[in-house]
Design an enzyme around this catalytic site. Structure first.
Site, short mmCIF file in Angstrom:
data_model
loop_
_atom_site.label_atom_id
_atom_site.label_comp_id
_atom_site.label_asym_id
_atom_site.label_seq_id
_atom_site.Cartn_x
_atom_site.Cartn_y
_atom_site.Cartn_z
N ASN A 14 -9.02 4.00 -7.89
CA ASN A 14 -8.48 2.54 -7.97
C ASN A 14 -9.42 1.67 -7.50
O ASN A 14 -9.61 1.20 -6.30
CB ASN A 14 -7.04 2.49 -7.50
CG ASN A 14 -6.35 1.33 -7.61
OD1 ASN A 14 -6.38 0.83 -8.72
ND2 ASN A 14 -5.91 0.75 -6.36
N HIS A 31 10.11 6.26 -5.26
CA HIS A 31 9.86 4.72 -4.60
C HIS A 31 10.95 3.96 -4.94
O HIS A 31 11.18 3.49 -5.59
CB HIS A 31 8.81 4.19 -5.05
CG HIS A 31 7.47 4.83 -4.38
ND1 HIS A 31 6.23 4.13 -4.50
CD2 HIS A 31 7.26 5.91 -3.98
CE1 HIS A 31 5.25 4.93 -4.09
NE2 HIS A 31 5.83 6.12 -3.76
N ARG A 36 11.55 7.09 -0.74
CA ARG A 36 10.84 6.20 0.19
C ARG A 36 11.42 5.02 0.07
O ARG A 36 11.87 4.52 -1.08
CB ARG A 36 9.26 6.39 -0.37
CG ARG A 36 8.43 5.45 0.48
CD ARG A 36 6.99 5.20 -0.06
NE ARG A 36 6.77 3.89 -0.64
CZ ARG A 36 5.73 3.20 -0.98
NH1 ARG A 36 4.61 4.06 -0.80
NH2 ARG A 36 5.66 2.22 -1.45
N TYR A 67 3.83 -5.92 0.29
CA TYR A 67 3.27 -4.93 -0.37
C TYR A 67 4.27 -3.67 -0.49
O TYR A 67 4.92 -3.26 0.31
CB TYR A 67 1.71 -4.44 0.22
CG TYR A 67 1.31 -3.37 -0.51
CD1 TYR A 67 0.52 -3.56 -1.58
CD2 TYR A 67 1.37 -2.09 -0.07
CE1 TYR A 67 -0.09 -2.74 -2.35
CE2 TYR A 67 0.73 -1.14 -0.85
CZ TYR A 67 -0.15 -1.60 -2.27
OH TYR A 67 -0.60 -0.54 -2.83
N HIS A 89 1.73 1.53 5.48
CA HIS A 89 0.42 0.95 4.88
C HIS A 89 -0.42 0.65 5.64
O HIS A 89 -1.09 -0.50 5.43
CB HIS A 89 1.04 -0.31 3.76
CG HIS A 89 1.49 0.23 2.85
ND1 HIS A 89 1.18 1.05 1.58
CD2 HIS A 89 2.76 -0.02 2.28
CE1 HIS A 89 2.02 1.17 0.71
NE2 HIS A 89 2.86 0.64 1.02
N GLU A 147 4.57 6.90 7.25
CA GLU A 147 3.14 7.11 6.58
C GLU A 147 2.19 6.12 6.84
O GLU A 147 2.64 4.77 7.12
CB GLU A 147 3.48 7.22 4.84
CG GLU A 147 2.05 7.21 4.15
CD GLU A 147 2.53 7.29 2.91
OE1 GLU A 147 3.71 7.36 2.32
OE2 GLU A 147 1.50 6.57 1.98
N ASP A 148 0.85 6.49 7.14
CA ASP A 148 -0.20 5.70 7.66
C ASP A 148 0.20 4.58 8.54
O ASP A 148 0.10 3.34 8.21
CB ASP A 148 -0.90 4.96 5.97
CG ASP A 148 -1.33 6.05 5.33
OD1 ASP A 148 -1.89 7.13 5.67
OD2 ASP A 148 -1.39 5.66 4.07
N GLU A 177 -3.83 9.73 2.57
CA GLU A 177 -4.20 9.41 1.07
C GLU A 177 -5.52 8.79 1.05
O GLU A 177 -6.16 9.07 -0.32
CB GLU A 177 -3.19 8.59 0.34
CG GLU A 177 -3.06 7.04 0.94
CD GLU A 177 -2.02 6.20 0.44
OE1 GLU A 177 -0.68 6.79 0.50
OE2 GLU A 177 -1.99 5.21 -0.02
N HIS A 208 -0.60 12.36 -1.90
CA HIS A 208 -0.43 11.24 -2.48
C HIS A 208 -0.32 11.37 -4.13
O HIS A 208 -0.76 12.31 -4.74
CB HIS A 208 -1.77 10.46 -2.27
CG HIS A 208 -1.87 9.06 -2.64
ND1 HIS A 208 -3.02 8.52 -3.01
CD2 HIS A 208 -1.10 8.05 -2.99
CE1 HIS A 208 -2.91 7.10 -3.48
NE2 HIS A 208 -1.89 6.94 -3.43
N ASP A 213 -2.33 5.32 -9.51
CA ASP A 213 -3.69 5.24 -9.83
C ASP A 213 -4.01 6.83 -9.97
O ASP A 213 -5.32 6.95 -10.24
CB ASP A 213 -4.30 4.36 -9.02
CG ASP A 213 -3.92 4.60 -7.47
OD1 ASP A 213 -2.68 4.71 -7.22
OD2 ASP A 213 -4.79 4.67 -6.55
N GLU A 232 4.28 13.26 -3.69
CA GLU A 232 4.83 12.08 -3.82
C GLU A 232 4.71 11.83 -5.58
O GLU A 232 4.06 12.52 -6.28
CB GLU A 232 3.77 10.98 -3.50
CG GLU A 232 3.96 9.44 -3.82
CD GLU A 232 3.13 8.46 -3.24
OE1 GLU A 232 2.00 8.89 -2.87
OE2 GLU A 232 3.27 7.16 -3.41
N TRP A 250 -5.56 -2.95 6.11
CA TRP A 250 -5.12 -2.51 4.96
C TRP A 250 -4.31 -1.31 5.16
O TRP A 250 -5.03 -0.17 5.58
CB TRP A 250 -5.95 -2.45 3.99
CG TRP A 250 -5.61 -2.19 2.44
CD1 TRP A 250 -6.09 -1.28 1.61
CD2 TRP A 250 -4.47 -2.27 2.11
NE1 TRP A 250 -5.57 -1.11 0.40
CE2 TRP A 250 -4.18 -1.70 0.59
CE3 TRP A 250 -3.08 -3.13 2.44
CZ2 TRP A 250 -3.09 -1.86 -0.37
CZ3 TRP A 250 -2.16 -3.08 1.42
CH2 TRP A 250 -2.07 -2.55 0.26
#
Ligand code: KDG
Ligand code: MG
Length: 402
Positions: A38, A123, A148, A160, A212, A236-237, A262, A312, A316, A339, A402
């Site tokens: 992506n 989601h 989620r 986001y 994120h 997550e993340d 991911e 993930h 994308d 996911e 990010w």
């Protein structure tokens, strides 16, 4: 012996940008692989067209492991998302071919079913907490068993992970949108709305949340601790994933399960995370981590350390990846969750035959190979149309992690 006769690199944007590889053998069998990275799609397309395709013509398509080693070790330059996505596309196409030649779905080549279906999470999101709660209700009614939840942080433009309109698509602008971020506002707000989801819907489903990559280790530790009562399936993340050691600090402070990976591409990128048991779920995926051949290696390492899979599966990642992911997920012993965002109707016009979703689970196709057909005529109606993810800036104007 059949040989690889043709390798095409196909670029199309049916509501999303996809790069697809189609390998054709001298006896007319075709295999598909997803090569979508992506926001950097054409870098992979060039890597494939200019560097890999000439190496593949005339090779034996049955030698999947050998081809993987040849492409990976032969390049001198190792790892990284562009290399690993390009190799993944070839690898998956060769598994698709092997399945078709054997007359078996790919999951049968991987050892067959370890479970009846692949548990997925969807989601739910909202511009406000009430909108989020409505969205959770809608997904619960559709039969999802894992959800989620993300809500827009009040006062921050364009949070986001939150849908605008009916379909959630994170990459939607011709140049990256710039969104505002405040860690303080997020940390004050997010635990509260996750609590409201549990208050309204109880604990009879899995609740997930994606940070994120936005926090520092100590902030993530605080966040994880503050949501322990909510019993997340995972956070997550929590921090940028490239610093594997950061997770040690988070781990020392909270029992909230952690998922990451991911954006990671190789077994070496997750080695410390797995062998030191710093995470609970590894989110590497077929397309960005070297294909079925390499992903299975990662998942086998993870199995030794009680780390489960949680690949993930955003928009994308093309339906070819969904099919390959389901083949891996249904066969590995340490599957956790997959996911699933689904795609636009336009995407399904180009990629026909995606795995069936039934009662919150994805089911693999029983067709030989991966069971996906690429429709060239449909693809021609959707020329390449680059779209980017947003960039996060702090309230003082500086670029945030990010
Ligand atoms: O294109 C980027 C998305 O794949 C990513 O933002 C989605 O974080 C994501 C997720 O968990 O699906
Ligand atoms: Mg994510």
């Amino acid at each position: 012996m059949a040989t690889i006769e043709r390798v095409e690199v196909l670029v199309t944007s049916p509501g999303r940008n996809f790069v697809t590889v189609r390998v054709t053998t001298s006896d007319g069998v075709t295999g598909l692989g997803d090569a979508t990275l992506n926001g950097r799609e054409l870098a992979v397309a060039s890597y494939l067209r200019d560097h890999l395709v000439p190496l593949l013509i005339g090779r034996d398509p049955a030698r999947i492991e050998d081809t993987w080693q040849y492409l990976y070790k032969g390049a001198y330059w190792r790892r990284g998302p562009v290399t690993m996505t390009a190799i993944a596309a070839i690898d998956v196409a060769l598994w698709d071919i092997k399945g078709k030649q054997a007359g078996l779905p790919v999951y049968q080549l991987l050892g067959g079913r370890s479970r009846d279906g692949v548990l997925v999470y969807c989601h739910a999101s909202g511009g406000s907490v009430d909108e989020l709660l409505d969205d959770v209700a809608a997904y619960t009614e559709k039969g999802f068993k894992a959800i989620r939840a993300q809500a827009a942080v009040p006062g921050l433009s364009g949070s986001y992970g939150v849908r605008k309109g009916t379909f959630y698509e994170p990459a939607s602008t011709a140049l990256p949108d710039e969104q505002a971020w405040s860690t303080e506002a997020y940390l004050d707000f997010a635990p509260g709305y996750l609590g409201k989801v549990r208050e309204k819907f109880g604990f009879g489903f899995h609740l997930l949340h994606d940070v994120h990559h936005r926090l520092t280790p100590i902030e993530a530790a605080r966040f994880g601790r503050s949501v322990e009562d909510v019993r997340l399936f995972w956070m997550e993340d929590p921090t940028p994933a490239e610093n594997q050691e950061a997770f040690r600090l988070i781990r020392q402070h909270t029992t909230t399960p952690i998922a990451t990976g991911e954006v990671l591409n190789s077994i070496w990128d997750v080695q410390t995370l797995i062998t030191e048991q710093l995470i609970d779920y590894v989110r590497t995926t077929v397309v960005h981590a070297g294909g079925i051949t390499h992903l299975r290696r990662i998942f086998d390492l993870a199995a030794l350390y009680h780390v489960r899979t949680g690949s993930h599966g955003a928009t994308d990642l093309s339906p070819v990846t969904t099919a390959a992911a389901v083949a891996v997920d249904i066969s590995v012993p340490n599957f956790g969750i997959q996911e699933h965002m689904g795609h636009t109707p336009e995407t399904y016009e180009v990629f026909r035959g995606t795995p069936r979703l039934e009662d919150g689970m994805l089911l693999p196709s029983e067709e030989p190979g991966l069971g996906i057909e690429y429709d060239d005529e449909a693809a021609a109606r959707f020329p390449y149309d680059p779209k980017y993810l947003p960039v996060a800036r702090r309230l003082d104007g500086s670029v945030h992690d990010w």
